[in-house]
Design a protein around this motif. Structure first.
Motif, PDB file in Angstrom:
ATOM      1  N   PRO A  22       0.800  -1.233   0.000  1.00  0.00           N
ATOM      2  CA  PRO A  22       0.000   0.000   0.000  1.00  0.00           C
ATOM      3  C   PRO A  22       0.831   1.282   0.000  1.00  0.00           C
ATOM      4  O   PRO A  22       0.330   2.343  -0.355  1.00  0.00           O
ATOM      5  N   LEU A  23       2.097   1.181   0.398  1.00  0.00           N
ATOM      6  CA  LEU A  23       2.963   2.361   0.428  1.00  0.00           C
ATOM      7  C   LEU A  23       3.537   2.702  -0.949  1.00  0.00           C
ATOM      8  O   LEU A  23       4.091   3.788  -1.142  1.00  0.00           O
ATOM      9  N   LEU A  24       3.434   1.762  -1.877  1.00  0.00           N
ATOM     10  CA  LEU A  24       4.109   1.954  -3.171  1.00  0.00           C
ATOM     11  C   LEU A  24       3.416   3.004  -4.032  1.00  0.00           C
ATOM     12  O   LEU A  24       2.191   3.127  -4.023  1.00  0.00           O
ATOM     13  N   ARG A  25       4.238   3.758  -4.749  1.00  0.00           N
ATOM     14  CA  ARG A  25       3.762   4.799  -5.653  1.00  0.00           C
ATOM     15  C   ARG A  25       4.358   4.568  -7.040  1.00  0.00           C
ATOM     16  O   ARG A  25       5.425   3.959  -7.176  1.00  0.00           O
ATOM     17  N   ILE A  26       3.702   5.127  -8.014  1.00  0.00           N
ATOM     18  CA  ILE A  26       4.207   5.091  -9.384  1.00  0.00           C
ATOM     19  C   ILE A  26       5.655   5.617  -9.418  1.00  0.00           C
ATOM     20  O   ILE A  26       5.976   6.574  -8.724  1.00  0.00           O
TER      21      ILE A  26
END
Ligand SMILES: Nc1ncnc2c1ncn2[C@@H]1O[C@H](COP(=O)(O)OP(=O)(O)O)[C@@H](O)[C@H]1O
Ligand SMILES: [Mg+2]
Length: 166
Positions: free
Chosen positions: A22-26
């Motif tokens: 859930p912490l991951l970003r593009i």
């Protein structure tokens, strides 16, 4: 910022991946290091399922880059463990990440840090002393670069269940 985790089973390691997802970003870059069988691909499996991707995750052996596009953010998955022309593959993967608005996850034998952007989440997996059980793994997570340091508190929170004793 470095966190020391411990998992007792492959399912546990998958759960760590799912917790981080859930912490991951593009445009994020994650670097996974550790010997063959340490659990790098297992962790990617957890990340993919945490992002809601339904594709089967396997070490990209015959294809250079595998992509899982059915989750919240697409993943480009590269394994450079046995490759000679590592820089070429990494350059290709980084282009993919720029164009494809995905996260890049790279499996390494050991760190070849200068080939990747400075802003990255580094995860190092090691098998524990067999006395601790053949399935036990140490997972060291290091937030490197401003965008990951910014997420350090969240990382601490989501990985709490697997924190190793200091
Ligand atoms: N705690 C653990 N974490 C991850 N994998 C584990 C663990 N315990 C046992 N295993 C097993 O170890 C193997 C790890 O394989 P894999 O994830 O493909 O490693 P790598 O990609 O680092 O070569 C799998 O067969 C997995 O089931
Ligand atoms: Mg692998």
């Amino acid at each position: 910022m470095e966190l020391q985790l411990r998992t007792g089973t492959a399912d546990d390691t998958r759960a760590v991946g799912a917790a981080i997802a859930p912490l991951l970003r593009i445009h994020d870059v994650m670097v996974l290091t550790g010997e063959l069988g340490a659990g790098k691909t297992t962790l990617v499996r957890g990340i993919a399922s945490g992002l809601g991707a339904s594709e089967h995750v396997a070490s990209p052996t015959f294809t250079l880059i595998r992509e899982y596009v059915t989750g919240r953010i697409p993943i480009a998955h590269v394994d450079v463990f046995r490759l000679d022309r590592v820089q070429d593959v990494v350059d290709l993967a980084l282009d993919e990440v720029e164009d494809g608005a995905c996260v890049l996850i790279v499996e390494w034998g050991d760190a070849v840090d200068e080939l990747l952007p400075d802003d990255r989440l580094r995860v190092e997996l090691t098998s524990e002393d067999p006395a601790a059980g053949a399935d036990a793994r140490r997972i060291a997570i290091t937030a490197e670069g401003p965008s990951w340091v910014e997420r350090a508190d969240e990382l601490v929170a989501v990985t709490g269940p697997w924190r190793a004793d200091p």
